[in-house]
Scaffold this active site. Structure first.
Site, mmCIF file in Angstrom:
data_model
loop_
_atom_site.group_PDB
_atom_site.id
_atom_site.type_symbol
_atom_site.label_atom_id
_atom_site.label_comp_id
_atom_site.label_asym_id
_atom_site.label_seq_id
_atom_site.Cartn_x
_atom_site.Cartn_y
_atom_site.Cartn_z
ATOM 1 C CG ASP A 30 -2.265 0.996 1.142
ATOM 2 O OD1 ASP A 30 -2.969 0.546 0.662
ATOM 3 O OD2 ASP A 30 -1.722 2.202 1.338
ATOM 4 C CB ILE A 31 0.914 3.874 -2.339
ATOM 5 C CG1 ILE A 31 1.789 4.527 -2.783
ATOM 6 C CG2 ILE A 31 -0.447 4.952 -2.286
ATOM 7 C CD1 ILE A 31 1.472 5.576 -3.731
ATOM 8 C CG ASN A 87 -11.790 -0.791 3.405
ATOM 9 O OD1 ASN A 87 -12.633 -0.826 4.681
ATOM 10 N ND2 ASN A 87 -10.826 0.633 3.719
ATOM 11 N N GLY A 93 -14.959 3.487 4.095
ATOM 12 C CA GLY A 93 -13.877 4.319 3.425
ATOM 13 C C GLY A 93 -13.010 3.570 1.926
ATOM 14 C CB SER A 95 -10.797 5.458 -1.076
ATOM 15 O OG SER A 95 -9.735 4.179 -1.486
ATOM 16 C CG HIS A 100 -8.553 -2.808 -2.277
ATOM 17 N ND1 HIS A 100 -9.503 -2.614 -3.300
ATOM 18 C CD2 HIS A 100 -8.427 -2.134 -1.248
ATOM 19 C CE1 HIS A 100 -10.119 -1.143 -2.728
ATOM 20 N NE2 HIS A 100 -9.400 -0.980 -0.873
ATOM 21 C CG HIS A 102 -6.917 -2.527 2.799
ATOM 22 N ND1 HIS A 102 -6.300 -2.093 3.307
ATOM 23 C CD2 HIS A 102 -8.099 -2.261 2.740
ATOM 24 C CE1 HIS A 102 -7.091 -0.580 2.040
ATOM 25 N NE2 HIS A 102 -8.227 -1.400 2.351
#
Ligand code: AMP
Length: 114
Positions: A30-31, A87, A93, A95, A100, A102
């Site tokens: 994750d960035i 999510n 949240g 986005s 995906h 996490h």
């Protein structure tokens, strides 16, 4: 073809730190990491969010979880513990409209999330 940032990562049009890849799935860092280990596991198939998955996606969804387990082992957090989060939608949240999972770990995580 959907024009999400994750579709571009799958197509290698933009860079990402990829830690796992097979025909069905991709995992990359994750960035904006929220933990020492924060990796996103995604299907290459374009599924916008978990609510859009169907019975035909069941094997693929299972694959994402076993890939997450494998990545957690590779990252050395399988014994200390980790959390998998999806999510879905505005209140959660979400986005990026490409499914995906996490993978978070490397520190004690609080519960419940805010
Ligand atoms: P979510 O809020 O559940 O939709 O998660 C989207 C995640 O994607 C966030 O944690 C972002 O930090 C992450 N993200 C967005 N753009 C990139 C990118 N180019 N490379 C890696 N992670 C990204």
């Amino acid at each position: 073809m959907a024009d999400t940032i994750f579709a571009k990562i799958i197509a290698k049009q933009i860079p990402a730190t990829i830690v796992y890849e097979d025909e069905q799935a991709l995992a990359f860092r994750d960035i904006g990491p929220k933990a020492p280990v924060h990796i996103l596991v995604i299907p290459k198939k374009e599924i916008a969010r978990i609510a859009d998955a169907t019975a035909a996606d069941e094997a693929l969804l299972g694959r994402l979880l076993t890939v997450a387990n494998e990545v957690a082992r590779n990252e050395g957090i399988d014994k200390s513990g980790y959390r998998l989060v999806i999510n879905n939608g505005k209140d959660a949240g979400e986005s990026v409209p490409h499914l995906h999972v996490h993978l978070l770990g490397g520190r004690a995580l609080t519960w419940p999330p805010g």
